[in-house]
Write a protein that holds these residues in place. Structure first.
Motif, PDB file in Angstrom:
ATOM      1  N   SER A 177       3.820   9.112  17.573  1.00 24.66           N
ATOM      2  CA  SER A 177       3.786   9.366  16.137  1.00 24.66           C
ATOM      3  C   SER A 177       3.646  10.855  15.865  1.00 24.66           C
ATOM      4  O   SER A 177       3.242  11.627  16.742  1.00 24.66           O
ATOM      5  N   GLU A 178       3.993  11.231  14.643  1.00 24.42           N
ATOM      6  CA  GLU A 178       3.812  12.600  14.199  1.00 24.42           C
ATOM      7  C   GLU A 178       2.476  12.702  13.464  1.00 24.42           C
ATOM      8  O   GLU A 178       2.013  11.736  12.844  1.00 24.42           O
ATOM      9  N   ALA A 179       1.839  13.862  13.545  1.00 26.23           N
ATOM     10  CA  ALA A 179       0.576  14.064  12.841  1.00 26.23           C
ATOM     11  C   ALA A 179       0.787  13.847  11.351  1.00 26.23           C
ATOM     12  O   ALA A 179       1.803  14.260  10.786  1.00 26.23           O
ATOM     13  N   GLY A 180      -0.173  13.168  10.737  1.00 25.38           N
ATOM     14  CA  GLY A 180      -0.047  12.926   9.311  1.00 25.38           C
ATOM     15  C   GLY A 180      -0.592  11.575   8.901  1.00 25.38           C
ATOM     16  O   GLY A 180      -1.326  10.924   9.664  1.00 25.38           O
ATOM     17  N   ALA A 181      -0.186  11.124   7.721  1.00 20.21           N
ATOM     18  CA  ALA A 181      -0.769   9.927   7.121  1.00 20.21           C
ATOM     19  C   ALA A 181      -0.533   8.678   7.950  1.00 20.21           C
ATOM     20  O   ALA A 181      -1.438   7.852   8.121  1.00 20.21           O
ATOM     21  N   TYR A 182       0.683   8.499   8.490  1.00 15.66           N
ATOM     22  CA  TYR A 182       0.926   7.229   9.180  1.00 15.66           C
ATOM     23  C   TYR A 182       0.264   7.187  10.551  1.00 15.66           C
ATOM     24  O   TYR A 182      -0.102   6.127  11.035  1.00 15.66           O
ATOM     25  N   ARG A 183       0.049   8.347  11.199  1.00 16.42           N
ATOM     26  CA  ARG A 183      -0.721   8.343  12.444  1.00 16.42           C
ATOM     27  C   ARG A 183      -2.178   8.014  12.157  1.00 16.42           C
ATOM     28  O   ARG A 183      -2.797   7.219  12.887  1.00 16.42           O
ATOM     29  N   ASP A 184      -2.737   8.583  11.111  1.00 21.08           N
ATOM     30  CA  ASP A 184      -4.131   8.292  10.754  1.00 21.08           C
ATOM     31  C   ASP A 184      -4.303   6.809  10.427  1.00 21.08           C
ATOM     32  O   ASP A 184      -5.289   6.174  10.830  1.00 21.08           O
ATOM     33  N   ALA A 185      -3.332   6.254   9.706  1.00 21.11           N
ATOM     34  CA  ALA A 185      -3.392   4.831   9.359  1.00 21.11           C
ATOM     35  C   ALA A 185      -3.336   3.965  10.617  1.00 21.11           C
ATOM     36  O   ALA A 185      -4.085   2.986  10.754  1.00 21.11           O
ATOM     37  N   ALA A 186      -2.465   4.324  11.551  1.00 22.69           N
ATOM     38  CA  ALA A 186      -2.320   3.560  12.789  1.00 22.69           C
ATOM     39  C   ALA A 186      -3.606   3.582  13.603  1.00 22.69           C
ATOM     40  O   ALA A 186      -4.032   2.557  14.152  1.00 22.69           O
ATOM     41  N   THR A 187      -4.243   4.739  13.682  1.00 17.81           N
ATOM     42  CA  THR A 187      -5.461   4.868  14.484  1.00 17.81           C
ATOM     43  C   THR A 187      -6.606   4.050  13.897  1.00 17.81           C
ATOM     44  O   THR A 187      -7.320   3.338  14.612  1.00 17.81           O
ATOM     45  N   THR A 188      -6.788   4.149  12.580  1.00 21.43           N
ATOM     46  CA  THR A 188      -7.854   3.380  11.929  1.00 21.43           C
ATOM     47  C   THR A 188      -7.620   1.876  12.078  1.00 21.43           C
ATOM     48  O   THR A 188      -8.544   1.113  12.400  1.00 21.43           O
ATOM     49  N   ILE A 240       0.846  -1.201   0.000  1.00 24.08           N
ATOM     50  CA  ILE A 240       0.000   0.000   0.000  1.00 24.08           C
ATOM     51  C   ILE A 240       0.879   1.248   0.000  1.00 24.08           C
ATOM     52  O   ILE A 240       0.761   2.108  -0.875  1.00 24.08           O
ATOM     53  N   SER A 241       1.788   1.347   1.020  1.00 22.01           N
ATOM     54  CA  SER A 241       2.717   2.476   1.106  1.00 22.01           C
ATOM     55  C   SER A 241       3.601   2.299   2.327  1.00 22.01           C
ATOM     56  O   SER A 241       3.269   1.526   3.241  1.00 22.01           O
ATOM     57  N   THR A 242       4.713   3.037   2.360  1.00 16.71           N
ATOM     58  CA  THR A 242       5.571   3.038   3.548  1.00 16.71           C
ATOM     59  C   THR A 242       4.822   3.625   4.735  1.00 16.71           C
ATOM     60  O   THR A 242       4.995   3.184   5.876  1.00 16.71           O
ATOM     61  N   GLN A 243       3.955   4.615   4.485  1.00 15.63           N
ATOM     62  CA  GLN A 243       3.168   5.221   5.562  1.00 15.63           C
ATOM     63  C   GLN A 243       2.216   4.187   6.180  1.00 15.63           C
ATOM     64  O   GLN A 243       2.041   4.130   7.396  1.00 15.63           O
ATOM     65  N   ALA A 244       1.612   3.369   5.331  1.00 16.53           N
ATOM     66  CA  ALA A 244       0.722   2.323   5.834  1.00 16.53           C
ATOM     67  C   ALA A 244       1.501   1.297   6.647  1.00 16.53           C
ATOM     68  O   ALA A 244       1.024   0.814   7.688  1.00 16.53           O
ATOM     69  N   GLN A 245       2.702   0.976   6.193  1.00 16.04           N
ATOM     70  CA  GLN A 245       3.541   0.008   6.903  1.00 16.04           C
ATOM     71  C   GLN A 245       3.938   0.553   8.274  1.00 16.04           C
ATOM     72  O   GLN A 245       3.930  -0.175   9.272  1.00 16.04           O
ATOM     73  N   ALA A 246       4.283   1.832   8.332  1.00 19.78           N
ATOM     74  CA  ALA A 246       4.613   2.452   9.612  1.00 19.78           C
ATOM     75  C   ALA A 246       3.383   2.511  10.510  1.00 19.78           C
ATOM     76  O   ALA A 246       3.459   2.280  11.723  1.00 19.78           O
TER      77      ALA A 246
END
Length: 452
Positions: free
Chosen positions: A122-133, A43-49
């Motif tokens: 985490s820092e605000a942004g795509a990977y924090r949103d992914a982690a929360t969901t 999916i993405s590195t952000q999703a992996q994080a």
């Protein structure tokens, strides 16, 4: 159906009977997680994080399930060693009841506290949103994880590690099929869910594991004639379970919180560092599987023989576990040192992710024998009903040591990501020295020493 008396027969044969299926089961459990990491990387590195952080938060709750499993393995195995089936039945039934109550309370707490925990590391942004969901979806998998691992402790006390092995093998295959279907969707049938699809696949497969394991428990002799009234909370038994569970669970929570400390330190080095750490941990878990199977088998073997007051067999089991463990960890070293670049690249070919992941695994290679001895000592202390010491060792090593030594190497000395890895290594090594002293003291008190 396995129901082995571990107080009789060769210790080596018992290790083989318990450790091999346990290690295979953990292999498929780890490969299950590897599949998730792989698809998240697609999916993405952000999703992996995000997956790495979300799963870390979920593991804080799962620690109750692992603690309940360890408690059931020790308590039920002790009762079986004493040939007291009534006590074994009471403990098993109340252990399941305890797990149901824990699931309800933890699901409520997770819904409120989870996002705040994730935000800290985490820092605000795509990977924090992914982690929360991802975390919110995983809450639905908590009954499957906690009750399955808690009930599996009852099976381990009977010398059965095969049932969980089979369940995890099936779950692994199901996860391979479900992940792409749920991530990308079926045109005209189901929508693409992305990272949430990985979490939903976990909910479905782990619920199946729970159903299978509970069925196996109910088929045991001690559960013959089972009635729902057996699950009615009995406070003295709950207290007995909690006394065995809480130190182990708290120690595991400290370990997972330590993971957050590492991720907090790594976030200053970017999402690539967090993704590399998540991938490297999966590789580490795979290579530790034979050791985890061996040291996990030590718990029911030592517990049954301790209950039967066969202290020579307890000592023999500990020594054999250590000898076999050294062979396994030395065999893993060349893989960690030489093959790590190729292994990391299988999951993420970003050069920076590969570089950071390799640096972790090469430090890890020197720590494997120390991890083995720590795991063996933990099982030994749990079998002798002294799990409180596993907590204090963990509090030092993972609660204080990791944070302190990382701060020294990174914050004070200004080291790069290598400072994080060396900080972990320093905490692990000093914690092992403390654990050796504790094991000797407990052995002197409970079984007349580590030597006959």
């Amino acid at each position: 159906m396995r129901d082995i008396d571990l107080t009789e027969g060769a210790i080596g044969s018992h290790f083989k009977a318990l450790a091999v299926p346990a290690a295979l089961g953990m292999l498929f459990s780890t490969l299950y997680n590897v599949v998730d990491v792989y698809f998240a990387g697609q999916i993405s590195t952000q999703a992996q994080a995000g997956l790495a952080i979300g799963f870390q938060a979920f593991f804080v709750m799962m620690s109750v399930g692992f603690g309940l499993g360890a408690a059931m393995s020790a308590l039920v195995a002790n009762a079986r060693g004493q040939k007291d089936d009534d006590a074994a039945q009471r403990l098993a039934s109340q252990g399941i009841s305890f797990g149901v109550v824990a699931v309800f309370l933890l699901m409520l707490g997770a819904a409120f506290a989870g996002p705040y925990v994730i935000a800290v590391v985490s820092e605000a942004g795509a990977y924090r949103d992914a982690a929360t969901t991802y975390f919110y979806w995983l809450i639905l998998a908590l009954p499957g994880f906690l009750l399955a691992y808690g009930a599996n402790g009852i099976l381990q006390a009977h010398g059965d590690t095969v049932s969980m092995q089979r369940a995890l093998m099936v779950a692994f295959v199901a996860n391979i099929a479900l992940n792409p279907l749920l991530i990308y969707g079926i045109p005209g049938v189901t929508p693409p869910l992305g990272l949430s699809g990985i979490a939903l696949a976990t909910v479905i497969s782990q619920t199946g594991v729970m159903i299978w394991i509970l069925r196996q428990v109910m088929a045991r002799r001690i559960m013959t004639g089972f009635r729902l009234s057996w699950l009615k909370p009995d406070l003295p038994t709950y207290r007995e379970i909690a006394e065995q569970l809480l130190p182990t669970t708290t120690a595991l929570m400290v370990m997972f919180v330590s993971g957050f400390v590492v991720q907090f330190a790594l976030k200053g080095f970017g999402a690539e560092a967090i993704a590399a750490y998540g991938v490297a941990l999966r590789v580490e878990q795979i290579l530790l599987l034979p050791v985890l199977g061996m040291t996990g088998a030590l718990l029911p073997i030592a517990a049954q023989n301790y209950g039967a007051e066969q202290f020579d067999r307890v000592r023999e089991a500990l020594v054999m576990c250590a000898k076999l463990g050294f062979v396994m960890t030395f065999a893993a070293f060349p893989i960690l040192w030489f093959a790590s670049p190729f292994v990391i690249a299988l999951f993420n070919d970003d050069p920076e992710v590969v570089r950071i992941g390799v640096s972790y695994l090469r430090v890890d290679g020197f720590l494997f024998p120390i991890y083995m001895m720590l795991f063996a000592i933990n099982s030994f202390l749990q079998a002798l009903k002294r799990p409180i010491w596993t907590l204090w060792i963990s509090v030092y090593r993972q609660g204080f040591g990791v944070a302190f030594f990382i701060w020294v190497y990174v914050g004070v000395l200004g080291m790069s990501v290598w400072g994080v890895w060396i900080g972990i290594a320093t905490a692990v090594t000093t914690g092992w020295l403390i654990a050796l002293l504790v094991a000797k003291r407990v052995a002197d008190q409970k079984i007349g020493g580590l030597r006959a």
